[in-house]
Enzyme design. Structure first.
Site, PDB file in Angstrom:
ATOM      1  N   HIS A  41      26.104  39.412  25.910  1.00 18.02           N
ATOM      2  CA  HIS A  41      26.137  38.237  25.036  1.00 18.02           C
ATOM      3  C   HIS A  41      25.112  38.319  23.900  1.00 18.02           C
ATOM      4  CE1 HIS A  41      29.012  36.227  27.541  1.00 18.02           C
ATOM      5  NE2 HIS A  41      28.202  36.151  28.578  1.00 18.02           N
TER       6      HIS A  41
ATOM      7  N   ASP B  27      33.690  42.061  32.347  1.00 21.70           N
ATOM      8  CA  ASP B  27      33.058  40.819  32.797  1.00 21.70           C
ATOM      9  C   ASP B  27      34.026  39.645  32.602  1.00 21.70           C
ATOM     10  OD1 ASP B  27      29.914  39.837  33.195  1.00 21.70           O
ATOM     11  OD2 ASP B  27      31.158  38.314  32.233  1.00 21.70           O
TER      12      ASP B  27
ATOM     13  N   HIS C  69      33.368  36.822  31.367  1.00 24.36           N
ATOM     14  CA  HIS C  69      33.087  36.184  30.080  1.00 24.36           C
ATOM     15  C   HIS C  69      33.193  37.206  28.943  1.00 24.36           C
ATOM     16  CE1 HIS C  69      30.805  33.876  33.164  1.00 24.36           C
ATOM     17  NE2 HIS C  69      31.309  32.845  32.516  1.00 24.36           N
TER      18      HIS C  69
ATOM     19  N   ASP D  81      31.924  39.111  38.002  1.00 25.22           N
ATOM     20  CA  ASP D  81      32.119  37.661  38.140  1.00 25.22           C
ATOM     21  C   ASP D  81      33.593  37.267  38.030  1.00 25.22           C
ATOM     22  OD1 ASP D  81      31.913  38.510  35.522  1.00 25.22           O
ATOM     23  OD2 ASP D  81      30.565  36.920  34.875  1.00 25.22           O
TER      24      ASP D  81
END
Length: 343
Positions: free
Chosen positions: A160, A196, A198, A285
């Site tokens: 991120h 991931d 996200h 995740d």
């Protein structure tokens, strides 16, 4: 498979995040790496190496040097101002406010160099961040030296973090650093595959105008999930990087068959790009029991994921990202790496 890991990650602890209106202990915590390391050692996946210390020259090729300097001094500035506890931003330069003049005060700088309140600073944060990029650089060097794969087991994660912003638990973009190191070692084209849950908004922002790195992300639809404001399918790169970014957003509740279809699409794009080596932003995740995610992959699916990545036949640097079901995280990460090794 060599595993690169630094105990300095443990200094990044005791930090908080804002969840549903309350400050709570962060889901991104030292136990995540501890459980992964335990599972890998138990399985005998490979030797565990402590990284050597690196400078920030490669990081400065993917991040603004002024941003890196801020990361190094943020916690000290926070304390010098008379504050205590984790340093967190509370104001951001939205459109209509000036973002071109960095504040001098730490409270303004925290907002200037972040996109959310998810990347706090405590006393050990900078040492952990430096060690995380060291792990990524050593893993990249191992693969550049001819190994089939290496795993950077580091925290905090990185995908991120953008050219000049932290957020989502991330400070230096470890996957971007690894990709840049592979290019500097002689690779002509590198692919980054982000698995991931996200979207890797920071990775996309770093490489969106470059033609030498293909960024591919399989993630939850940003209309429904963090980071919300990037990760749509129509974002294909800009300028020289047009066509070198591929987002594969999936609906909440996605299970293995649909996720596997997206991985097949990603493999096709990576092969067509002509990547010579790849970096995998390894977040687990996507697991059905993850406390902050909403996909439904099962533990047995992660071995299939690793085998699917191995099918590309490329050398691979795995870089640890998310995964917050702490008890299961080790088995899920092991599944991917062992599946790759067997593939």
């Amino acid at each position: 498979m060599d595993i690169v890991h630094s105990p300095l990650h443990r200094g990044h602890t005791g930090h908080l995040e804002l969840v549903a209106g309350a400050f709570l202990p962060a889901f991104e915590k030292p136990e995540r790496a501890d459980f992964v390391l335990e599972a890998l050692r138990r399985a005998g996946l490979g030797p565990v190496r402590v990284p050597r210390a690196h400078d920030l020259k490669i990081a400065a090729r993917v991040h603004d040097p002024a941003y890196l300097a801020f990361l190094a001094r943020a916690h000290d500035m926070w304390l010098e101002r008379g504050n205590s506890g984790p340093a967190l931003p509370f104001i951001w330069p939205r459109p209509g406010l000036r973002a071109d003049v960095p504040p001098r005060d730490i409270e303004g700088l925290l907002g200037h160099y972040s996109f959310d309140g998810g990347a706090p600073f405590v006393a050990g944060t900078w040492a952990a961040v430096r060690a995380a990029q060291d792990c990524a650089l050593d893993a990249a060097a191992i693969v550049a030296g001819g190994a089939r794969a290496a795993f950077s087991l580091a925290r905090p994660p990185g995908h991120h973090a953008g050219p000049a912003f932290a957020g989502g638990y991330c400070y230096i973009n470890n996957a971007a650093v690894a990709a840049e190191a592979l290019l500097q070692a002689g690779a002509g084209r590198v692919a980054i595959l982000d698995v991931d849950y996200h979207h890797g908004n920071g990775t996309q922002a770093i490489f969106e105008a470059r033609a030498d790195v293909l960024t591919v992300s399989i993630h939850a639809d940003p209309r429904d999930e963090f980071p919300y404001f990037l990760g749509h399918a129509d974002e294909r790169g800009t300028g020289a990087g047009e066509g070198a970014n591929l987002n594969l957003p999936l609906p909440l509740g996605t299970e293995w068959p649909a996720w596997a279809d997206a991985l097949a699409t990603a493999r096709g794009a990576i092969a067509a790009f002509g990547a010579e080596v790849m970096v995998v932003s390894l977040g687990v995740d996507t697991y059905e029991g993850d406390p902050i995610s909403r996909f439904r992959l099962r533990t047995e699916d992660f071995a299939r994921m690793g085998a699917g990545i191995a099918a590309l036949g490329l050398g691979c640097v795995f870089v640890m990202e998310g995964g917050y079901a702490v008890v299961e995280i080790g088995d899920n990460v092991l599944g991917v790496l062992a599946g790759f090794e067997a593939g």
